[in-house]
Structures are given as C-alpha cells and as structure tokens.
Design an enzyme around this catalytic site. Structure first.
Site, PDB file in Angstrom:
ATOM      1  N   GLU A   1       0.683  -1.160   0.116  1.00 51.33           N
ATOM      2  CA  GLU A   1       0.086  -0.029  -0.061  1.00 51.33           C
ATOM      3  C   GLU A   1       0.884   1.405  -0.057  1.00 51.33           C
ATOM      4  OE1 GLU A   1      -3.109   0.211  -1.214  1.00 51.33           O
ATOM      5  OE2 GLU A   1      -3.624  -1.381   0.294  1.00 51.33           O
ATOM      6  N   HIS A   2       0.653   2.385  -0.834  1.00 52.54           N
ATOM      7  CA  HIS A   2       1.342   3.427  -1.104  1.00 52.54           C
ATOM      8  C   HIS A   2       2.677   3.263  -1.510  1.00 52.54           C
ATOM      9  CE1 HIS A   2      -1.707   6.522   0.424  1.00 52.54           C
ATOM     10  NE2 HIS A   2      -2.082   5.332   1.602  1.00 52.54           N
ATOM     11  N   THR A   3       2.796   2.065  -2.184  1.00 54.66           N
ATOM     12  CA  THR A   3       4.050   1.703  -2.787  1.00 54.66           C
ATOM     13  C   THR A   3       4.011   2.121  -4.339  1.00 54.66           C
ATOM     14  OG1 THR A   3       3.399  -0.432  -3.055  1.00 54.66           O
ATOM     15  CG2 THR A   3       4.936  -0.021  -1.295  1.00 54.66           C
ATOM     16  N   ASP A   4       2.844   2.190  -4.922  1.00 51.02           N
ATOM     17  CA  ASP A   4       2.768   2.368  -6.207  1.00 51.02           C
ATOM     18  C   ASP A   4       3.389   3.756  -6.825  1.00 51.02           C
ATOM     19  OD1 ASP A   4       0.527   3.535  -5.513  1.00 51.02           O
ATOM     20  OD2 ASP A   4      -0.505   3.018  -7.193  1.00 51.02           O
TER      21      ASP A   4
ATOM     22  N   ASP B   1      -4.425   1.142  -9.326  1.00 45.19           N
ATOM     23  CA  ASP B   1      -5.920   0.705  -9.495  1.00 45.19           C
ATOM     24  C   ASP B   1      -6.392   0.796 -10.855  1.00 45.19           C
ATOM     25  OD1 ASP B   1      -5.852   1.342  -6.781  1.00 45.19           O
ATOM     26  OD2 ASP B   1      -6.758   3.136  -6.990  1.00 45.19           O
TER      27      ASP B   1
ATOM     28  N   LEU C   1     -12.505   0.673  -2.846  1.00 45.26           N
ATOM     29  CA  LEU C   1     -12.470  -0.503  -3.878  1.00 45.26           C
ATOM     30  C   LEU C   1     -12.355  -0.014  -5.459  1.00 45.26           C
ATOM     31  CD1 LEU C   1     -14.853  -3.178  -2.408  1.00 45.26           C
ATOM     32  CD2 LEU C   1     -12.419  -3.040  -1.953  1.00 45.26           C
TER      33      LEU C   1
ATOM     34  N   SER D   1     -13.527   4.610  -8.753  1.00 44.11           N
ATOM     35  CA  SER D   1     -13.262   5.723  -9.683  1.00 44.11           C
ATOM     36  C   SER D   1     -12.529   5.095 -10.988  1.00 44.11           C
ATOM     37  CB  SER D   1     -12.423   6.825  -9.048  1.00 44.11           C
ATOM     38  OG  SER D   1     -11.276   6.361  -8.593  1.00 44.11           O
TER      39      SER D   1
ATOM     40  N   GLY E   1     -17.822   4.826  -2.540  1.00 45.53           N
ATOM     41  CA  GLY E   1     -16.995   5.045  -1.448  1.00 45.53           C
ATOM     42  C   GLY E   1     -16.180   4.429  -0.542  1.00 45.53           C
TER      43      GLY E   1
HETATM   44  P1  ADP Z   1     -13.008   4.902  -4.959  1.00 43.33           P
HETATM   45  O1  ADP Z   1     -12.316   5.170  -6.083  1.00 43.33           O
HETATM   46  O2  ADP Z   1     -12.195   4.455  -3.609  1.00 43.33           O
HETATM   47  O3  ADP Z   1     -14.200   4.215  -5.034  1.00 43.33           O
HETATM   48  P2  ADP Z   1     -13.285   7.534  -5.197  1.00 43.33           P
HETATM   49  O4  ADP Z   1     -13.734   8.816  -4.233  1.00 43.33           O
HETATM   50  O5  ADP Z   1     -11.891   7.670  -5.769  1.00 43.33           O
HETATM   51  O6  ADP Z   1     -13.464   6.325  -4.524  1.00 43.33           O
HETATM   52  O7  ADP Z   1     -14.441   7.564  -6.568  1.00 43.33           O
HETATM   53  C1  ADP Z   1     -15.602   7.610  -6.230  1.00 43.33           C
HETATM   54  C2  ADP Z   1     -16.438   8.223  -6.840  1.00 43.33           C
HETATM   55  O8  ADP Z   1     -16.442   7.768  -8.256  1.00 43.33           O
HETATM   56  C3  ADP Z   1     -17.738   8.571  -6.691  1.00 43.33           C
HETATM   57  O9  ADP Z   1     -18.138   9.769  -5.835  1.00 43.33           O
HETATM   58  C4  ADP Z   1     -18.180   8.888  -8.233  1.00 43.33           C
HETATM   59  O10 ADP Z   1     -17.879  10.247  -8.451  1.00 43.33           O
HETATM   60  C5  ADP Z   1     -17.509   8.025  -9.051  1.00 43.33           C
HETATM   61  N1  ADP Z   1     -18.279   6.773  -9.488  1.00 43.33           N
HETATM   62  C6  ADP Z   1     -17.728   5.542  -9.020  1.00 43.33           C
HETATM   63  N2  ADP Z   1     -18.758   4.581  -9.276  1.00 43.33           N
HETATM   64  C7  ADP Z   1     -19.767   5.289 -10.025  1.00 43.33           C
HETATM   65  C8  ADP Z   1     -20.760   4.821 -10.622  1.00 43.33           C
HETATM   66  N3  ADP Z   1     -21.351   3.469 -10.620  1.00 43.33           N
HETATM   67  N4  ADP Z   1     -21.770   5.736 -11.255  1.00 43.33           N
HETATM   68  C9  ADP Z   1     -21.000   7.138 -11.270  1.00 43.33           C
HETATM   69  N5  ADP Z   1     -20.302   7.685 -10.674  1.00 43.33           N
HETATM   70  C10 ADP Z   1     -19.357   6.597  -9.866  1.00 43.33           C
HETATM   71 MG    MG Z   2     -10.401   6.386  -6.576  1.00 40.57          MG
END
Ligand code: ADP
Ligand code: MG
Length: 389
Positions: A33-36, A175, A127, A130, A124
């Site tokens: 974690e945090h190595t990439d 990721d 996992l 994004s 959120g």
């Molecule tokens: P993580 O990547 O850890 O899940 P992030 O904060 O980096 O958290 O990304 C989450 C964001 O990605 C959400 O707030 C939204 O903007 C977007 N997102 C993720 N999945 C979806 C989805 N199925 N539909 C629309 N937006 C999504």
């Molecule tokens: Mg993310």
C-alpha cells in the site's frame, strides 16, 4: 445487471442502433500500500464486483451520460466541445477526463455517445470505483471508435492520466492497471517501477476474502494522499544526495538503514520507512502466496497495517478498530486496511467456518466503539475490464 441497464438505456435513449455492453471491475489490494508511486511492488486483484455500461455512438458531438448509482441527478448532457473539469459535473468528470485524455494522447473522439452505467461496488469504500468507471470509459472508447492498437497497459495509463491531470488526484498506477489487467482467481504482482507483472494464483483453501467497509465519510482523502506523495518525494530527494536511486522502492531494508540518517525531517523519515519496508513485505508476501504459506502471508498483512498506522499515518480510528477487532477473532489469517486509507475498508482472510462469527463480532465491536455500522462483503477475484455483449 446487464438486462437492467439495457432496459434503462432503451427507456432513456431509445432501442435503435448498435448498443454495446461492457464490464469493468473494482479492485482490492492484498498488500503493497502506497508503494505504487514509490517505484515499489503491489499485489492487488480485480473483483467480480464492478461497473456495467451500455453505450452507443451518436452522429453529433453530444454526450449523454447516466448512472443508476446517481439516478437522482438524471441524464447529464454535455458535448465534446466542453471537455473541461466542472464541479457541477460531479461523477461525470471521471468519464470526461478519460475522453479528454484520449483526445490529448492522439486518439481523437469525434462523435458523441449515449452511455448508461451502473455498478455494485460499495460506494466510496476504497475498492476503486473511480478506476472502474475510468477503465469502463476507456474500453467503450477503444471499442466504439476502433482504437484497436491500444493495449490494456495504454488504457490503464490513460485512466491514471485522467485521474491525475483532470481530476487532480495524484494516484499511482495500481488501481487502473489492476482494473485493466485483472484475471479470475489471480492476484497481479506488479513492479510499478517498470510495469513488469506476473499473475499469481490466489488459493486460499478453506478461507475467503472479506471486505469490511468502515462507512466513514471520507474527507480530505485526495489532499492527504497528495501530501503523502510529496513527503515521500522530499525523503527521496534527501537520500539522492548520498545514494544513486530513482525511487524508494530500489532500497532493501538494510540499504535503507545505512542511509536513513540523511533524512532530517522525522515525518519524512517515517514515510520513507513505510515505503521501503512495505515494498519488501510485498515481495515476501508474493513468495508466501506462491508457496501457499497463508500464515506468513497473513502476518505480513497485519504488519502492513501497523506500518500504515504508525509510520504512514493513513489508517484512522475506524480502520484501526476494524483491523484490531479482526486480529482478535478466531479463524483470521490476516487483516489490514486496503486502498488509500483515511476511511474506506479493510481486507481480511478468514476461514470459512468463522466468517459468520467474524461479521457478527467485528460488526458489533465496531458499532459500539464507532457509533455506526460497518458493512461486510465476501468477495471473489474476477477478470479485468472488457466488452460483454
Ligand atoms: P473509490 O475510487 O475508492 O471508490 P473515489 O472517491 O476515488 O473512491 O471515487 C468515487 C467516485 O467515483 C464517486 O463519488 C463517483 O463520482 C464516481 N463513481 C464511482 N462509481 C460510480 C458509478 N457507478 N456511477 C457514477 N459515478 C461513479
Ligand atoms: Mg478512487
């Protein structure tokens, strides 16, 4: 899910023409974690949880985007002539960022599209939903516009570029690489200094991967993440005055001990120590996984959490509570925070006979101590992003 998206697509945008379907997974990092972004190793897996998409090319330059997970926002309409980041564009910024990246990198997207997405990655939770939607978008663009020379690695790099340069989150490559390259039943042992990788079968015998989602509202994640990145860069710079290295990942534990005094700032020293030892742990963990030494693998996971808690300071009360409660449960081989931290989730390897008790006990301990509930998911390791119909 595919059928549901198809119905929604037809309802919003009509059933005519060539509608295509795609899937892009979430990911969990087992260790590293945090190595990439420190030129180290990571050991993540793609999940069968992910994001589905239905897409169709348009004749004009309009973009119509809809997510089942943000259905209250309705259909978001924009155009290829407005590929700038806007706060009000919310979740669609991730998709626009990928289109913008394709255009910037010499893969011009000249016709608009209609797109419906929907996912089952807990929101959120850390996992990497994004990266999942970024790579979904990259797959859609490659397939719909015939950019057939693009490799999965190219698309992972494009996804990362979008997140870094368009969304302002300076994440490493883990990721997007995992989401692009995932393989059923396998972890990816990736050297982030050169993107060499190896698939490693994850054979857990009578145990399973359990994700415990803290449900902590994540704030400041991006700014804290970028701060850690800067701290590591500062430590590296100091070390470079004495040793010829390009990244912290090049140092073994012994080599680090010899030169660590050069780092004057005690905070930078702690950050660097995590980056160096976490990388070494990940190399050791990959060997343990290959040799099916799950006891050692689990112990390395626990040590990873402790280093993230004490040296890297990215866990927080919620993730510490989940990990520490897990360590006290029978049938738990290992447990650690996974993802960026500051909220999000832990990953644990739990023997199947103990999973129900684990969820009950860790869940009630967490609720008592933190005041709200955690959520638990048994997850499976799945394939990377691609077209499904
Ligand atoms: P993580 O990547 O850890 O899940 P992030 O904060 O980096 O958290 O990304 C989450 C964001 O990605 C959400 O707030 C939204 O903007 C977007 N997102 C993720 N999945 C979806 C989805 N199925 N539909 C629309 N937006 C999504
Ligand atoms: Mg993310």
């Amino acid at each position: 899910m595919k059928r549901k998206l198809q119905n929604r697509f037809c309802e919003l945008f009509g059933a005519d023409g060539d509608i295509r379907f795609y899937f892009s997974p979430g990911r969990v990092n087992l260790i590293g974690e945090h190595t990439d972004y420190n030129g180290g190793h990571v050991l993540p897996c793609a999940l069968t949880n992910g994001t589905y998409g239905a897409a169709r090319v348009r004749k004009d330059r309009k973009l119509r985007l809809y997510s089942e997970n943000f259905s209250n926002a309705g259909v978001f309409e924009t155009s290829l002539d407005d590929l700038a980041y806007h706060d009000r564009a919310g979740w669609t910024n991730y998709l626009k960022g990928v289109i913008w990246t394709f255009c910037t990198k010499g893969y011009p997207v000249e016709k608009g599209l209609d797109l419906v997405i929907g996912g089952n990655i807990p929101n959120g939770s850390g996992l990497s939903s994004s990266a999942s939607i970024e790579l979904l978008m990259a797959m859609v663009l490659k397939d719909l516009y015939g950019f057939s020379d693009l490799t999965k690695t190219d698309m992972a790099l494009f996804g990362q570029y979008a997140e870094n340069k368009f969304c302002g989150m300076n994440c490493g490559i883990m990721d997007q690489f995992t989401v692009a390259m995932g393989k059923k039943g396998h972890a990816i042992f990736l050297d982030t200094s050169n993107l060499n990788y190896e698939y490693v079968p994850v054979k857990l015998g009578n145990a399973s991967l359990i994700i415990s989602v803290s449900n902590k509202k994540r704030r400041l994640t991006d700014s804290k993440y970028n701060e850690r990145r800067r701290e590591c860069e500062a430590a590296l710079k100091e070390l470079q005055s004495a040793v010829n290295i390009r990244s912290l990942g090049e140092l073994t534990g012994e080599a680090f001990e010899e030169v660590r005094e050069i780092i004057k700032d005690p905070v930078h020293l702690k950050r660097a120590r995590h980056a160096v030892y976490e990388n070494q742990r990940t190399i050791q963990a990959e060997k343990a996984l290959k040799e099916r030494d799950l006891k050692l693998f689990g112990r390395l996971m626990n040590e990873s959490h402790i280093s993230l808690r004490d040296d890297y300071e990215v866990t927080g009360r919620e993730l510490d509570t989940l990990a520490e409660a897990a360590w006290n449960q029978p049938g738990v081989l290992g447990s650690r925070m996974t993802g960026a931290g500051f909220g999000g989730c832990t990953v644990s390897i739990v023997e199947n006979g103990f999973v129900d008790a684990f969820i009950r006990n860790v869940g009630s301990f967490y609720k008592k101590k933190i005041g709200y509930s955690a959520d638990f998911y048994k997850v499976e390791i799945g394939a990377g992003a691609g077209r499904i119909g």
